[in-house]
Every structure is written in C-alpha cells, then in structure tokens.
Design a protein around this motif. Structure first.
Motif, PDB file in Angstrom:
ATOM      1  N   HIS A  17       0.929  -1.059   0.135  1.00 56.15           N
ATOM      2  CA  HIS A  17      -0.175  -0.181   0.049  1.00 56.15           C
ATOM      3  C   HIS A  17       0.350   1.057  -0.384  1.00 56.15           C
ATOM      4  N   VAL A  18       0.169   2.592  -0.917  1.00 57.60           N
ATOM      5  CA  VAL A  18       1.193   3.144  -0.907  1.00 57.60           C
ATOM      6  C   VAL A  18       0.310   4.566  -0.055  1.00 57.60           C
ATOM      7  N   TYR A  19       1.235   5.318   0.404  1.00 57.63           N
ATOM      8  CA  TYR A  19       0.277   6.964   1.375  1.00 57.63           C
ATOM      9  C   TYR A  19       1.106   8.026   1.160  1.00 57.63           C
ATOM     10  N   ARG A  20       0.006   8.902   1.041  1.00 56.34           N
ATOM     11  CA  ARG A  20       1.150  10.633   0.549  1.00 56.34           C
ATOM     12  C   ARG A  20       1.265  10.344   2.037  1.00 56.34           C
ATOM     13  N   ILE A  21       2.644  11.236   2.380  1.00 57.43           N
ATOM     14  CA  ILE A  21       2.956  11.471   3.501  1.00 57.43           C
ATOM     15  C   ILE A  21       3.062  12.954   4.107  1.00 57.43           C
ATOM     16  N   GLY A  29      12.406  11.128  13.350  1.00 53.61           N
ATOM     17  CA  GLY A  29      11.570  10.730  12.155  1.00 53.61           C
ATOM     18  C   GLY A  29      10.010  10.031  12.014  1.00 53.61           C
ATOM     19  N   TYR A  30      10.005   9.906  10.335  1.00 49.84           N
ATOM     20  CA  TYR A  30       8.339   9.267  10.677  1.00 49.84           C
ATOM     21  C   TYR A  30       7.774   8.420  11.193  1.00 49.84           C
ATOM     22  N   ARG A  31       6.680   9.263  11.487  1.00 50.35           N
ATOM     23  CA  ARG A  31       5.767   8.013  12.243  1.00 50.35           C
ATOM     24  C   ARG A  31       4.673   8.210  11.246  1.00 50.35           C
ATOM     25  N   ALA A  32       3.704   6.700  11.647  1.00 50.99           N
ATOM     26  CA  ALA A  32       2.542   5.728  10.271  1.00 50.99           C
ATOM     27  C   ALA A  32       1.794   6.853  10.934  1.00 50.99           C
ATOM     28  N   ALA A  33       1.711   6.652  12.351  1.00 50.04           N
ATOM     29  CA  ALA A  33       0.172   7.344  13.284  1.00 50.04           C
ATOM     30  C   ALA A  33      -0.332   8.707  12.275  1.00 50.04           C
ATOM     31  N   GLU A  34       1.278   9.057  11.972  1.00 43.94           N
ATOM     32  CA  GLU A  34       0.520   9.957  11.049  1.00 43.94           C
ATOM     33  C   GLU A  34      -0.188  10.586   9.979  1.00 43.94           C
ATOM     34  N   PHE A 104       9.026  11.976  -1.525  1.00 48.88           N
ATOM     35  CA  PHE A 104       8.668  10.859  -0.572  1.00 48.88           C
ATOM     36  C   PHE A 104       7.614  10.229  -0.973  1.00 48.88           C
ATOM     37  N   ILE A 105       7.118   9.043  -0.468  1.00 46.93           N
ATOM     38  CA  ILE A 105       5.604   8.601  -0.229  1.00 46.93           C
ATOM     39  C   ILE A 105       6.246   7.599   0.456  1.00 46.93           C
ATOM     40  N   GLY A 106       4.794   6.760   1.970  1.00 50.67           N
ATOM     41  CA  GLY A 106       5.062   5.674   2.530  1.00 50.67           C
ATOM     42  C   GLY A 106       4.842   4.682   1.348  1.00 50.67           C
ATOM     43  N   ILE A 107       4.776   3.975   2.614  1.00 53.65           N
ATOM     44  CA  ILE A 107       4.682   2.005   1.927  1.00 53.65           C
ATOM     45  C   ILE A 107       4.110   0.833   3.052  1.00 53.65           C
ATOM     46  N   GLY A 108       3.369   0.165   2.455  1.00 57.16           N
ATOM     47  CA  GLY A 108       3.108  -0.119   4.098  1.00 57.16           C
ATOM     48  C   GLY A 108       3.086  -1.751   3.797  1.00 57.16           C
ATOM     49  N   PHE A 109       2.776  -2.543   4.738  1.00 60.29           N
ATOM     50  CA  PHE A 109       2.326  -4.172   3.891  1.00 60.29           C
ATOM     51  C   PHE A 109       1.764  -4.242   5.009  1.00 60.29           C
ATOM     52  N   GLY A 110       0.248  -5.584   4.309  1.00 62.02           N
ATOM     53  CA  GLY A 110      -0.599  -5.895   6.002  1.00 62.02           C
ATOM     54  C   GLY A 110       0.139  -6.768   6.531  1.00 62.02           C
ATOM     55  N   ASP A 111       1.205  -7.404   6.296  1.00 58.10           N
ATOM     56  CA  ASP A 111       2.160  -9.327   7.370  1.00 58.10           C
ATOM     57  C   ASP A 111       3.422  -8.380   7.577  1.00 58.10           C
ATOM     58  N   ARG A 112       2.986  -8.210   8.311  1.00 62.91           N
ATOM     59  CA  ARG A 112       4.714  -8.392   9.282  1.00 62.91           C
ATOM     60  C   ARG A 112       5.523  -8.696   8.484  1.00 62.91           C
ATOM     61  N   GLY A 113       5.526 -10.111   7.955  1.00 65.43           N
ATOM     62  CA  GLY A 113       6.564 -10.890   7.587  1.00 65.43           C
ATOM     63  C   GLY A 113       7.519 -10.664   6.156  1.00 65.43           C
ATOM     64  N   ASP A 114       6.293 -10.120   5.139  1.00 66.45           N
ATOM     65  CA  ASP A 114       6.623  -9.169   3.787  1.00 66.45           C
ATOM     66  C   ASP A 114       7.559  -8.168   4.163  1.00 66.45           C
TER      67      ASP A 114
END
Length: 266
Positions: A17-21, A29-34, A104-114
């Motif tokens: 998943h891609v997020y605008r930050i 540092g960056y915080r994903a909660a924001e 700069f963009i944010g990316i995230g994975f649904g699975d911690r193993g990924d």
C-alpha cells in the motif's frame, strides 16, 4: 551503470500500500500513525531488482505489471529508504521519475513477514556490494591485504594430548628392548637342560647306519620300555661277493641289470 549488466530479481511481494505523507517539520523520524492508514492512495505489487550495485524498488500494477513508481537505492540504510519509528511494517522511500524530480512516499505491508523480507533483501544486496568492493581493492593492491601470521609468539607453547603415550619404564606387559646382535643373524640359545633330539623313524622302516641298511625294531611294548636299536655290522666278504663286479666302474652304459638273486653281467 554499464549496459552489459543484467537485472536480477531480489524480492517480490504481491501486495503493498502507498500513502501520501506530510512533510517532515523536524529531524525526528517519520511516524506511520500520522498517515491515513485506512485510506491508501494506491495498492499493487512490489518488486525489488538489482542491476550492478544499485537496487530498484518498483511499484507495479498487479494485473498488467505497469510501472507506477520506482525508487533507486544506492545505499542502505540511507535516505532512499527509511523505517518509521512506530511500526516495523511501514517505510518511507524516495521515488524518481527519471527527469530529476523526486518525492517521498510511504509504503506499508499488511503482513509483518512481508516487511521483514523487504528489509532483508536490501540488506543482503548491499552486503554483497561491500564484499565486491573489498575484493576489487585487494586485487589492485595485493600487498596491502592482511597477512596471516602463523608463528609462535614469545612464551607461546603448544600441547599435544595423545593417549597411551606415557608408560612407566619396566611396567608389566611392556616388552624390553633386545640387545642388538653384532652378526647378521641372531639365534636364540637352547632351553636350559634340553637335549639334542634324535629323529626316530617309524616302525618297520629301514635306517642307514654306517653305509648298511638296518631293519628297525617293532613298536615298544605296552609297558613303556624302549627297544634298543641293533648295532651296525661291518660288511663281510660274502656280502661283497654278492654285488660282484657292480662295485667296480666298468665305464660302459650299455649294461643292464635285471632283478634276481644276484647281478648278472652280459
């Protein structure tokens, strides 16, 4: 980057998943909660490739494989890829469009193993890059490499522990060294009190004694007494007459003998 270098695939993840930050105001540092994690700007497939020493994070469409964005990484960890401070599943990457523009963009994975595989793929690639650089330096300057010193230091000793090496001298079961003989062949002395054995022929056979054939006596009696051997008798004149002229060399090979009471000459 050389044109002859081939591109290898380091890691593929089917969903990212891609997020605008928001812009970072401070050096913290960056915080994903924001980010608005429940509303990603884009979702698709992530693929990490390597060409030479540079790794590429590619965001592609799941169905068509069309490239959405690409982030070249020349150093890890570095400014091209950063982890957030409040989660291990989200990262900030720096994408480029090839015309000099960056974002700069944010990316995230649904699975911690990924997320773990994503991180390890980049670490392994740049470990390999570091090793290749060290090998290239050693090839250019072989004399400047570390030399292996196998010599003993001052006061350093070595200890060998081999079983059954230490035995007391003269211990039971330990064979003593035999004195070296001066001659070529050493013979053992006869046993004490021993007598020279005499060969005794079997009963009923003949034994040559003093040039005459002597008939042996029969077997000893059951009482264990030993029968004495007859003494040899000197040859008489009558015995010599029986043999005739055979005792003398005639020098002729044409004469033949036939069995009988005596020898007959033809």
């Amino acid at each position: 980057m050389e044109e002859g270098e081939y591109e290898s695939v380091l890691c593929v993840k089917p969903e990212v998943h891609v997020y605008r930050i928001p812009p970072r105001a401070t050096n913290r540092g960056y915080r994903a909660a924001e980010w608005q994690l429940d509303q990603p700007s884009w979702s698709g497939r992530l693929r990490i490739t390597a060409k030479g020493q540079v790794a590429y994070i590619k965001l592609e469409d799941r169905t068509s494989g069309e490239l959405f964005a690409q982030a070249p990484v020349d150093q890890f960890p570095g400014t091209a890829v950063e982890s957030v401070t409040d989660s291990s599943r989200y990262f900030v990457i720096r994408i480029e469009d090839g015309n000099g523009r960056r974002a700069f963009i944010g990316i995230g994975f649904g699975d911690r193993g990924d997320a773990f595989d994503f991180n390890v793929a980049l670490q392994d690639h740049f470990k390999w890059v570091k090793q290749q650089c060290e090998f290239a330096k050693q090839a250019q300057n072989p004399d400047q490499g570390p030399k292996l010193d196998l010599g003993f230091k001052d006061g350093q000793t070595i200890k060998l522990n081999i079983a059954n090496m230490k035995k007391k001298e003269g211990a039971a079961g330990t064979p003593r060294a035999r004195p070296a003989s001066t001659g070529g062949l050493s013979l053992l002395p006869p046993p004490p009190g021993g007598k020279t054995s005499t060969l005794v022929p079997p009963p009923g056979e003949q034994l040559a004694v003093g040039g005459s054939l002597v008939q042996t006596a029969g077997a000893p009696s059951s009482g264990g007494a030993t029968t004495s051997w007859p003494q040899a008798k000197p040859a008489t004149t009558a015995t010599a007459d029986i043999w005739g002229d055979f005792t003398k060399s005639t020098g002729s090979t044409s004469s033949q003998t036939q069995p009988g009471t005596g020898w007959v000459q033809f």
